[in-house]
Write an enzyme that holds these catalytic residues in place. Structure first.
Site, mmCIF file in Angstrom:
data_model
loop_
_atom_site.group_PDB
_atom_site.id
_atom_site.type_symbol
_atom_site.label_atom_id
_atom_site.label_comp_id
_atom_site.label_asym_id
_atom_site.label_seq_id
_atom_site.Cartn_x
_atom_site.Cartn_y
_atom_site.Cartn_z
ATOM 1 N N HIS A 142 -12.888 -46.256 16.679
ATOM 2 C CA HIS A 142 -12.596 -46.469 18.101
ATOM 3 C C HIS A 142 -11.955 -45.222 18.697
ATOM 4 C CE1 HIS A 142 -13.264 -50.785 17.486
ATOM 5 N NE2 HIS A 142 -12.468 -50.691 16.424
ATOM 6 N N HIS A 158 -18.019 -47.033 12.183
ATOM 7 C CA HIS A 158 -17.157 -47.945 12.938
ATOM 8 C C HIS A 158 -15.784 -47.317 13.140
ATOM 9 C CE1 HIS A 158 -16.278 -52.154 14.335
ATOM 10 N NE2 HIS A 158 -15.059 -51.628 14.283
ATOM 11 N N HIS A 207 -17.201 -55.637 9.392
ATOM 12 C CA HIS A 207 -16.118 -55.797 8.416
ATOM 13 C C HIS A 207 -16.383 -56.900 7.390
ATOM 14 C CE1 HIS A 207 -14.269 -53.122 11.181
ATOM 15 N NE2 HIS A 207 -13.779 -54.008 12.009
ATOM 16 N N ASP A 216 -12.844 -47.723 10.563
ATOM 17 C CA ASP A 216 -12.138 -48.656 11.444
ATOM 18 C C ASP A 216 -10.927 -47.991 12.095
ATOM 19 O OD1 ASP A 216 -11.766 -51.076 12.764
ATOM 20 O OD2 ASP A 216 -10.506 -51.921 11.180
ATOM 21 N N ASN A 237 -4.599 -54.117 15.384
ATOM 22 C CA ASN A 237 -4.522 -55.547 15.052
ATOM 23 C C ASN A 237 -4.556 -55.787 13.547
ATOM 24 O OD1 ASN A 237 -4.402 -56.569 17.766
ATOM 25 N ND2 ASN A 237 -6.581 -56.107 17.968
#
Length: 314
Positions: free
Chosen positions: A51, A49, A199, A266, A271
């Site tokens: 990005h 996971h 998560h 992550d 955020n």
């Protein structure tokens, strides 16, 4: 003399951002100097996971996005993985890019076999586009149920997505918050194929081990089709680094369903309320999350290979 760990942006400079695109609150820069982990991960280990964001000058963010991140282009993410000892990765399409998968396709095409993807399928995504994503390496679609990202999908919208991805074997990946797990438990049971909870369901650790959300998460795991990402310990922790409370939760989930857990950084941690965590620390915490060597290999190598259709690793 101690060697200073290089920040990924030093290894792969980020292009200049266009004027007027300052990052939103909650989008801090990555850790300025992530340490090189002391844990040596097994070959084929996967960041399940993360990005790739932008660069905005090449892959603009969606006009209707709910936040603006700092760029985290593919070379920056690749450099981080090299430093951490991660051989594979799953790139999750961020809501700030919306349904435009150009950046994801570019990243997947640049490293055939090492990367897989998770798409955001909207009302305008055609079957032809979905098949292109599949050929590139996408193996799941994400449903966001967090209001700060987008309006949660209706059942009719979910059914429309399921119809368009039918036959591809994609997993459904759900981004939910705490007691939404219990609310959506019946929906999850009706979804075909594999279902992944991001998560650790972002459960509220203040509710304790018998909280409603955690009970629902464990019940779903017991059904045999639901997987969970033991990522985001920095998001869930009420204690701060080294996030012992959230690590304990992750370890309990690995012990509960060792063959249906995966882990991710992550990165680049958008955020969030605090500073971005040290990704080297996050890797070292994996040894506490999966102290059994057999479980460690399942978590980092075998499970992501099964879930995201990577080639087998000896």
């Amino acid at each position: 003399m101690t060697e200073r760990a290089l920040h990924p942006t030093e290894l792969a400079p980020t292009p200049a951002r266009p004027a007027g695109s300052a990052p939103s609150p909650g989008c801090p820069p990555p850790h300025p100097s992530p340490r090189r982990p002391s844990l040596v991960l097994p070959p084929g280990s996967c960041d399940a996971h993360c990005h790739i964001l932008g660069p905005a000058t090449v892959f603009p963010y969606a006009p209707d996005r709910t936040f603006t991140p700092l760029d985290a282009p593919k070379d920056q993410v690749r450099a981080l993985h090299a430093q951490l000892g991660l051989d594979r990765a799953v790139i999750v399409q961020s809501s700030c890019h919306g349904g435009d998968h150009s950046g994801l396709l570019d990243a997947l095409g640049s490293e055939t076999g090492r990367l897989r993807g998770v798409a955001l399928i909207g009302a305008r995504t055609t079957r032809a586009e979905i098949e292109e994503l599949h050929r590139a390496g996408v193996r799941a679609f994400r449903l966001n149920f967090l209001p700060h990202l987008r309006t949660p999908p209706t059942r009719a919208e979910i059914d429309s997505v399921l119809e368009r991805v039918d036959g591809l074997g994609w997993a459904a990946q759900l981004h939910v918050h705490d007691e939404e797990i219990a609310v959506l438990e019946d929906l999850v049971k009706t979804l075909p194929g594999k279902v992944v909870i991001d998560h650790m369901g972002r459960v509220d650790l203040a509710a304790g081990p018998d909280g409603r959300a955690l009970r629902s998460l464990r019940a779903l795991l017991d059904g045999g089709r639901v997987w969970v990402k033991v990522s985001g310990v920095d998001r869930l922790s009420r204690q701060g680094p080294p996030f012992a409370d959230a690590v304990a939760l992750a370890a309990s989930l690995v012990a509960h369903a060792p063959e249906r857990v995966v882990w991710g950084t992550d990165y680049p941690h958008v955020n969030i309320a605090a500073d971005a965590p040290d990704d080297g620390l996050l890797v070292d915490l994996v040894e506490r999350i999966a102290p059994d060597p057999a479980h460690l290999r399942l978590l980092m190598v075998d499970n992501p290979a099964t879930l995201y259709d990577f080639p087998s690793t000896p």
